[in-house]
Design an enzyme around this catalytic site. Structure first.
Site, PDB file in Angstrom:
ATOM      1  N   TRP A 181       0.917  -1.010   0.033  1.00  0.00           N
ATOM      2  CA  TRP A 181      -0.266  -0.076  -0.043  1.00  0.00           C
ATOM      3  C   TRP A 181       0.743   1.144  -0.083  1.00  0.00           C
ATOM      4  O   TRP A 181       0.422   2.344  -0.734  1.00  0.00           O
ATOM      5  CB  TRP A 181      -0.895   0.223   1.149  1.00  0.00           C
ATOM      6  CG  TRP A 181      -1.894   1.257   1.420  1.00  0.00           C
ATOM      7  CD1 TRP A 181      -2.995   1.683   0.722  1.00  0.00           C
ATOM      8  CD2 TRP A 181      -1.655   2.636   1.988  1.00  0.00           C
ATOM      9  NE1 TRP A 181      -3.451   2.626   1.052  1.00  0.00           N
ATOM     10  CE2 TRP A 181      -2.660   3.335   1.831  1.00  0.00           C
ATOM     11  CE3 TRP A 181      -0.504   3.063   2.917  1.00  0.00           C
ATOM     12  CZ2 TRP A 181      -2.637   4.669   2.326  1.00  0.00           C
ATOM     13  CZ3 TRP A 181      -0.589   4.044   3.642  1.00  0.00           C
ATOM     14  CH2 TRP A 181      -1.672   4.960   3.074  1.00  0.00           C
ATOM     15  N   HIS A 182       2.083   1.337   0.636  1.00  0.00           N
ATOM     16  CA  HIS A 182       2.934   2.429   0.670  1.00  0.00           C
ATOM     17  C   HIS A 182       3.410   2.781  -0.854  1.00  0.00           C
ATOM     18  O   HIS A 182       3.697   3.885  -1.010  1.00  0.00           O
ATOM     19  CB  HIS A 182       3.927   2.141   1.893  1.00  0.00           C
ATOM     20  CG  HIS A 182       3.520   2.370   3.167  1.00  0.00           C
ATOM     21  ND1 HIS A 182       2.906   1.200   3.749  1.00  0.00           N
ATOM     22  CD2 HIS A 182       3.508   3.292   3.931  1.00  0.00           C
ATOM     23  CE1 HIS A 182       2.545   1.768   5.331  1.00  0.00           C
ATOM     24  NE2 HIS A 182       2.886   3.282   5.056  1.00  0.00           N
ATOM     25  N   GLY A 183       3.734   1.871  -1.502  1.00  0.00           N
ATOM     26  CA  GLY A 183       4.325   2.067  -2.797  1.00  0.00           C
ATOM     27  C   GLY A 183       4.504   0.970  -3.727  1.00  0.00           C
ATOM     28  O   GLY A 183       4.490  -0.371  -3.200  1.00  0.00           O
TER      29      GLY A 183
END
Length: 341
Positions: free
Chosen positions: A322-324
């Site tokens: 989700w962060h990248g």
């Protein structure tokens, strides 16, 4: 438009705030909500107006799905929920992960597929997760919103739109309907301004100053000695914290000016005593989302120990991704999963 820009601080925020309370003073409460929605869409479209249709279509679609649950019973409700979640994830996947997928496919197959060079719309991860949470809560009969204007305000309210926190409908929307929240509250204005400028200090003075050390270190990483490498690494660690925490403080402070309390997202995470304590303090609304909508649906800790470990690892892999869009983020999630195990 960023929270730390002169345009936002000196023009957008004061005008939006003044008109909102003037309309409420005239008892034009529907107009005041519509004004906030229009201002929020203007705020979002300032960066790239071509992405306004994207968020509008997302809002319309998720409102329609959420409202449909009241008319359905049985298995159809679950099918609609799965359809809604899949479409939201498909939207997020296309904009955030399509180039990552193509690059890895090309690396494995050698097909030479060209990247699409998709520009990631601002805040898409946050407003997508916020709406997925709304759909699940509506399915569980824990959230009800049958007014489109209220729902649009819930999703687009500009303080949380770009960088969170990830909010629940039931904790935010009742605040807009409380009579006492429709009048100026000078205590909230004082506290909101204080919190906003604390966040502004974190972002501009702390994070932006540390970014010079971090960027310099990573640009010349091959030439660093031991001390310089540690300085660069810790500078990046603290830059990331002060940037995100500062922006969240500005969001909470900006919302408080409108008498709206957003959930706290950071609680001194580097004072944590262990990794579990850290995730109770860092990006707390994301931790809550992953717990409620990934970990617990997988079985949580109500299953055999081996499954609990698997559930934890899957949850942190999802959090990492989700962060990248990159294997470094996946590995980061894996490391945190291992630490939790």
């Amino acid at each position: 438009m960023l929270f730390n820009s002169y345009l936002f601080i000196l023009l957008f925020l004061p005008v939006t705030l003044a008109v909102y309370f003037i309309l409420n003073r005239q008892r034009l409460t529907t107009a005041s909500k519509a004004w906030l929605v229009l201002c929020s869409l203007f705020f979002y479209g300032w960066w790239n107006v071509s992405y306004l249709p994207l968020i509008l279509l997302s809002v319309i679609f998720n409102y329609a799905v959420g409202a449909s649950f009241k008319r359905m019973r049985g298995g159809r409700r679950k099918s609609i929920l799965v359809f809604g979640i899949c479409l939201n994830l498909a939207l997020l996947g296309y904009f955030k992960y399509m180039d990552f997928f193509i690059a890895n496919l090309d690396r494995v197959s050698g097909l030479g597929v060209g990247l699409l060079h998709i520009v990631l719309p601002l805040g898409i991860s946050f407003f997508t997760f916020t709406q997925i949470a709304f759909l699940v809560d509506s399915y569980r009969s824990e959230a009800h919103e049958y007014d489109f204007l209220n729902y649009a305000l819930f999703v687009t309210f500009f303080p949380h739109l770009l960088a969170g926190p990830i909010i629940h409908h039931r904790e935010m929307m009742p605040q807009f309907d409380r009579l006492r929240n429709k009048a100026l509250d000078y205590r909230n204005i004082s506290a909101g301004l204080f919190l906003f400028f604390i966040g502004l200090f974190k972002k501009v003075v702390m994070a932006d100053s540390l970014s010079v050390w971090a960027n310099s270190g990573f640009d010349f990483s091959g030439q660093l000695n031991l001390i310089e490498a540690w300085v660069a690494s810790l500078s990046y660690t603290l830059q990331l914290y002060f940037d995100f925490s500062g922006y969240t403080d500005m969001a909470l402070g900006g919302a408080l000016l409108f008498n709206i309390r957003l959930p706290v997202n950071f609680n001194s995470p580097y004072l944590a005593l262990n990794i579990q304590d850290f995730w109770h303090r860092w990006h707390m609304t994301l931790s809550r989302f992953l717990r409620d909508y990934v970990y617990i649906p997988l079985g949580g800790n109500r299953v055999p120990e081996a499954r609990v470990h698997l559930n934890l690892m899957v949850t942190f892999l999802v959090g990492g991704l989700w962060h990248g869009a990159g294997w470094t983020f996946v590995f980061w999630g894996f490391l945190h999963g291992v630490a939790m195990l």
